[in-house]
Scaffold this motif. Sequence first.
Motif, PDB file in Angstrom:
ATOM      1  N   ASP A 373       0.812  -1.223   0.000  1.00 41.53           N
ATOM      2  CA  ASP A 373       0.000   0.000   0.000  1.00 41.53           C
ATOM      3  C   ASP A 373       0.845   1.273   0.000  1.00 41.53           C
ATOM      4  O   ASP A 373       0.310   2.367   0.204  1.00 41.53           O
ATOM      5  N   HIS A 374       2.151   1.163  -0.241  1.00 41.52           N
ATOM      6  CA  HIS A 374       2.985   2.364  -0.261  1.00 41.52           C
ATOM      7  C   HIS A 374       2.753   3.089  -1.587  1.00 41.52           C
ATOM      8  O   HIS A 374       3.251   2.683  -2.639  1.00 41.52           O
ATOM      9  N   LEU A 375       1.986   4.169  -1.534  1.00 45.73           N
ATOM     10  CA  LEU A 375       1.529   4.839  -2.755  1.00 45.73           C
ATOM     11  C   LEU A 375       2.651   5.416  -3.610  1.00 45.73           C
ATOM     12  O   LEU A 375       2.597   5.312  -4.845  1.00 45.73           O
ATOM     13  N   PRO A 376       3.693   6.057  -3.048  1.00 44.54           N
ATOM     14  CA  PRO A 376       4.773   6.541  -3.917  1.00 44.54           C
ATOM     15  C   PRO A 376       5.421   5.418  -4.717  1.00 44.54           C
ATOM     16  O   PRO A 376       5.756   5.604  -5.896  1.00 44.54           O
ATOM     17  N   SER A 377       5.601   4.238  -4.113  1.00 44.33           N
ATOM     18  CA  SER A 377       6.170   3.107  -4.850  1.00 44.33           C
ATOM     19  C   SER A 377       5.223   2.654  -5.950  1.00 44.33           C
ATOM     20  O   SER A 377       5.655   2.343  -7.065  1.00 44.33           O
ATOM     21  N   CYS A 378       3.923   2.608  -5.648  1.00 46.42           N
ATOM     22  CA  CYS A 378       2.939   2.231  -6.668  1.00 46.42           C
ATOM     23  C   CYS A 378       2.992   3.184  -7.858  1.00 46.42           C
ATOM     24  O   CYS A 378       3.016   2.750  -9.024  1.00 46.42           O
ATOM     25  N   ARG A 379       3.029   4.470  -7.569  1.00 51.16           N
ATOM     26  CA  ARG A 379       2.986   5.443  -8.662  1.00 51.16           C
ATOM     27  C   ARG A 379       4.270   5.419  -9.482  1.00 51.16           C
ATOM     28  O   ARG A 379       4.227   5.452 -10.718  1.00 51.16           O
ATOM     29  N   VAL A 404      -6.063   1.495  -2.980  1.00 48.15           N
ATOM     30  CA  VAL A 404      -5.404   2.016  -1.781  1.00 48.15           C
ATOM     31  C   VAL A 404      -5.920   3.415  -1.467  1.00 48.15           C
ATOM     32  O   VAL A 404      -6.203   3.751  -0.312  1.00 48.15           O
ATOM     33  N   ILE A 405      -6.048   4.248  -2.504  1.00 49.19           N
ATOM     34  CA  ILE A 405      -6.542   5.621  -2.313  1.00 49.19           C
ATOM     35  C   ILE A 405      -7.941   5.606  -1.713  1.00 49.19           C
ATOM     36  O   ILE A 405      -8.267   6.395  -0.807  1.00 49.19           O
ATOM     37  N   ARG A 406      -8.780   4.702  -2.183  1.00 48.63           N
ATOM     38  CA  ARG A 406     -10.170   4.643  -1.704  1.00 48.63           C
ATOM     39  C   ARG A 406     -10.241   4.290  -0.214  1.00 48.63           C
ATOM     40  O   ARG A 406     -11.220   4.632   0.453  1.00 48.63           O
ATOM     41  N   LYS A 407      -9.221   3.603   0.304  1.00 52.14           N
ATOM     42  CA  LYS A 407      -9.220   3.277   1.732  1.00 52.14           C
ATOM     43  C   LYS A 407      -9.202   4.536   2.592  1.00 52.14           C
ATOM     44  O   LYS A 407      -9.641   4.516   3.741  1.00 52.14           O
ATOM     45  N   HIS A 408      -8.684   5.625   2.026  1.00 54.17           N
ATOM     46  CA  HIS A 408      -8.569   6.876   2.784  1.00 54.17           C
ATOM     47  C   HIS A 408      -9.815   7.752   2.635  1.00 54.17           C
ATOM     48  O   HIS A 408      -9.891   8.810   3.243  1.00 54.17           O
ATOM     49  N   HIS A 409     -10.759   7.316   1.801  1.00 54.16           N
ATOM     50  CA  HIS A 409     -11.973   8.105   1.569  1.00 54.16           C
ATOM     51  C   HIS A 409     -13.120   7.476   2.339  1.00 54.16           C
ATOM     52  O   HIS A 409     -13.704   6.479   1.914  1.00 54.16           O
ATOM     53  N   THR A 410     -13.420   8.019   3.497  1.00 54.82           N
ATOM     54  CA  THR A 410     -14.477   7.463   4.333  1.00 54.82           C
ATOM     55  C   THR A 410     -15.844   7.847   3.784  1.00 54.82           C
ATOM     56  O   THR A 410     -16.067   8.974   3.336  1.00 54.82           O
ATOM     57  N   ILE A 414     -14.579  12.114  -1.404  1.00 52.07           N
ATOM     58  CA  ILE A 414     -13.283  12.290  -2.052  1.00 52.07           C
ATOM     59  C   ILE A 414     -12.598  13.511  -1.458  1.00 52.07           C
ATOM     60  O   ILE A 414     -13.167  14.599  -1.398  1.00 52.07           O
ATOM     61  N   ARG A 415     -11.366  13.324  -1.000  1.00 48.94           N
ATOM     62  CA  ARG A 415     -10.596  14.428  -0.444  1.00 48.94           C
ATOM     63  C   ARG A 415      -9.146  14.270  -0.872  1.00 48.94           C
ATOM     64  O   ARG A 415      -8.687  13.175  -1.194  1.00 48.94           O
ATOM     65  N   PRO A 416      -8.384  15.352  -0.860  1.00 53.25           N
ATOM     66  CA  PRO A 416      -6.960  15.221  -1.197  1.00 53.25           C
ATOM     67  C   PRO A 416      -6.239  14.375  -0.153  1.00 53.25           C
ATOM     68  O   PRO A 416      -6.525  14.458   1.044  1.00 53.25           O
ATOM     69  N   LEU A 417      -5.313  13.570  -0.612  1.00 52.93           N
ATOM     70  CA  LEU A 417      -4.500  12.809   0.318  1.00 52.93           C
ATOM     71  C   LEU A 417      -3.535  13.737   1.047  1.00 52.93           C
ATOM     72  O   LEU A 417      -3.167  14.799   0.530  1.00 52.93           O
ATOM     73  N   ALA A 418      -3.124  13.321   2.241  1.00 53.31           N
ATOM     74  CA  ALA A 418      -2.181  14.099   3.047  1.00 53.31           C
ATOM     75  C   ALA A 418      -0.993  13.226   3.421  1.00 53.31           C
ATOM     76  O   ALA A 418      -1.059  11.995   3.362  1.00 53.31           O
ATOM     77  N   GLY A 423      -0.880   5.573   3.297  1.00 53.96           N
ATOM     78  CA  GLY A 423      -0.146   5.292   2.071  1.00 53.96           C
ATOM     79  C   GLY A 423       1.168   6.029   1.956  1.00 53.96           C
ATOM     80  O   GLY A 423       2.026   5.670   1.135  1.00 53.96           O
ATOM     81  N   PHE A 424       1.355   7.087   2.748  1.00 57.10           N
ATOM     82  CA  PHE A 424       2.602   7.854   2.738  1.00 57.10           C
ATOM     83  C   PHE A 424       3.382   7.716   4.043  1.00 57.10           C
ATOM     84  O   PHE A 424       4.484   8.236   4.152  1.00 57.10           O
ATOM     85  N   ARG A 425       2.832   7.029   5.021  1.00 57.19           N
ATOM     86  CA  ARG A 425       3.378   7.065   6.375  1.00 57.19           C
ATOM     87  C   ARG A 425       4.535   6.095   6.519  1.00 57.19           C
ATOM     88  O   ARG A 425       4.379   4.973   7.002  1.00 57.19           O
ATOM     89  N   ASN A 426       5.705   6.520   6.092  1.00 56.60           N
ATOM     90  CA  ASN A 426       6.910   5.721   6.226  1.00 56.60           C
ATOM     91  C   ASN A 426       7.929   6.548   6.992  1.00 56.60           C
ATOM     92  O   ASN A 426       8.399   7.580   6.507  1.00 56.60           O
ATOM     93  N   ARG A 427       8.288   6.098   8.193  1.00 60.24           N
ATOM     94  CA  ARG A 427       9.148   6.899   9.064  1.00 60.24           C
ATOM     95  C   ARG A 427      10.545   7.088   8.495  1.00 60.24           C
ATOM     96  O   ARG A 427      11.206   8.091   8.769  1.00 60.24           O
ATOM     97  N   HIS A 428      10.996   6.157   7.677  1.00 59.53           N
ATOM     98  CA  HIS A 428      12.340   6.268   7.131  1.00 59.53           C
ATOM     99  C   HIS A 428      12.377   7.039   5.817  1.00 59.53           C
ATOM    100  O   HIS A 428      13.448   7.266   5.258  1.00 59.53           O
ATOM    101  N   LEU A 429      11.225   7.449   5.335  1.00 57.44           N
ATOM    102  CA  LEU A 429      11.162   8.422   4.244  1.00 57.44           C
ATOM    103  C   LEU A 429      10.734   9.781   4.778  1.00 57.44           C
ATOM    104  O   LEU A 429      10.462  10.696   4.006  1.00 57.44           O
ATOM    105  N   ARG A 430      10.645   9.899   6.105  1.00 59.00           N
ATOM    106  CA  ARG A 430      10.237  11.149   6.743  1.00 59.00           C
ATOM    107  C   ARG A 430       8.902  11.634   6.176  1.00 59.00           C
ATOM    108  O   ARG A 430       8.718  12.799   5.874  1.00 59.00           O
ATOM    109  N   HIS A 431       7.976  10.672   5.974  1.00 54.69           N
ATOM    110  CA  HIS A 431       6.655  11.019   5.444  1.00 54.69           C
ATOM    111  C   HIS A 431       6.766  11.746   4.105  1.00 54.69           C
ATOM    112  O   HIS A 431       6.060  12.723   3.849  1.00 54.69           O
TER     113      HIS A 431
END
Length: 514
Positions: A373-379, A404-410, A414-418, A423-431
């Motif tokens: 689910d790591h979105l930057p890697s997917c893209r 994966v994007i739809r998981k963030h849309h409750t 539809i809202r912009p991802l943050a 999908g972006f929360r990787n501590r070793h990429l500093r988000h």
Amino acid sequence: MAATLSQPDGGLEIILVDDGSSDASFAFLKTRGWTDSANGTRITHLRHETTQGISRSRRLGASRSCGDTLVFMDAHLSFPQPDLLNNVHRVLTSGDCDLLGIDCADSSSGISTAGFIYTSQHICHQAMAWLRAADGPLEGVSVPFVNGGFFAIRRACYDALQGFPDFIEGWGHEDRFLSTVAHYRGFRVRSYQQLQVWHPYKTTARGTAAQPAAAVNSAERMLMNSLRCGYILYDDTTFELVCEQLSADYGPAALNGGLSRLEHEKAALDEHLSAIGLTPCERNRQMALFFERYRPWLPMVDEALLQQARQLDPQAGLPLVQALPHVLPSLRPPESTDYSVARLFVEAHHLFHSGDLSAAMTALLEGLTHDPDHLPSCRLLTLTLRQLGRHASARMWLEHADRVIRKHHTQGTIRPLACSDQGFRNRHLRHYFWPGLECEVWTDLAMDAAAGSDCQQAMDWLARALTLHPNDATARAAMASLQMGVVPERWASGQGLSGSGAAGDASIGSRRAA
């Protein structure tokens, strides 16, 4: 303690420092009839009226002591070895050790730290770690750090290092700071794990103590401790890596405030470095030697180099990241997974810009096996597959990214991802953040649908993108063309609307979220 441990040669002196307790501990000692001595042991009680922290408390206690061997310990230890202090004194007077660490076993779980080396995960010294070095206790092994729960030091060494610094506030950093400057000055830091105390850690994980409550150490204190220690211990390049990490952990505003405060303290910190007997030039040389000697036991170096590689252009960054280990044995899930994914993503990013698309694809696929689910890697993978002409595979991963994007849309909103989204929360990429990634995914899916003559599906994808960016002229023009039954010219040529997004940046660091 006086009743449990045998008297060492030369006698025993115990100094208790009450660091501003609020539970009547100090009064309890007095009402229980404690005197100046017990079993021939001299006992001194000292008190801070307000909490000063471990470093200042231990500095106070040492200043009132008389012995040639200093032992610092937490107040909640127990002692299974009656001859402990005699053996500690024997080691420190043998001529082969100046700063001594031992086995601080977990009294709640019975798990020993024997065979493990105490170290730091991050260059800012805010996360401790234990690495297995042997199956049994280490005996006289040179180590990077000693654990502050219990350690001993020759007074001559302690005095040469100026003791515990008074600029460390609250909890944390003091043991690794003292250990590091001891190495810089050429003192011998060793672990003798045949010697043991029992320590009630706050978790049952092997050798890992929980962080104290927020009330004990404020975020500002921890930030300033990291900045002060980093300023004294590291060269300019490494200090910048400390700042980069602190910016991600505390936010740019907090870091900038801390750096402003640090400017007013630099003169005093420079004086402390000089008092230790180090010039900045000699400090830098000793730092490089310390990192080289203990590299296998310093995951903080690899973690910091990953951040440095992320900021560099591909020519400089690629060989740096490829020299890093794929796995850091000090880490546990989920942080171990984050590190592996981050390392592979940074490598793939540099490979992509170097034109080695097949190698970039391989690295990204490996990373996605760790975190699908790591979105930057997917893209980045979809962009790589497009350039390789593997359009069906690109479409499969675009559809996965959409899920994966739809998981963030409750509730279908539809809202912009943050950058805080999973999908972006990787501590070793500093988000690390990729603005507009979701719109790029939907636009590429629209292009694929139009190429398959499904204009209605293409318009549905575009409508999602326009929900977030209604004034995007290119997307609006494509929608107008599709509504007239005409496929946009760029799509007909396979170029798409989204371009290369963040993959077009030479430096990943330029995409870090504000």
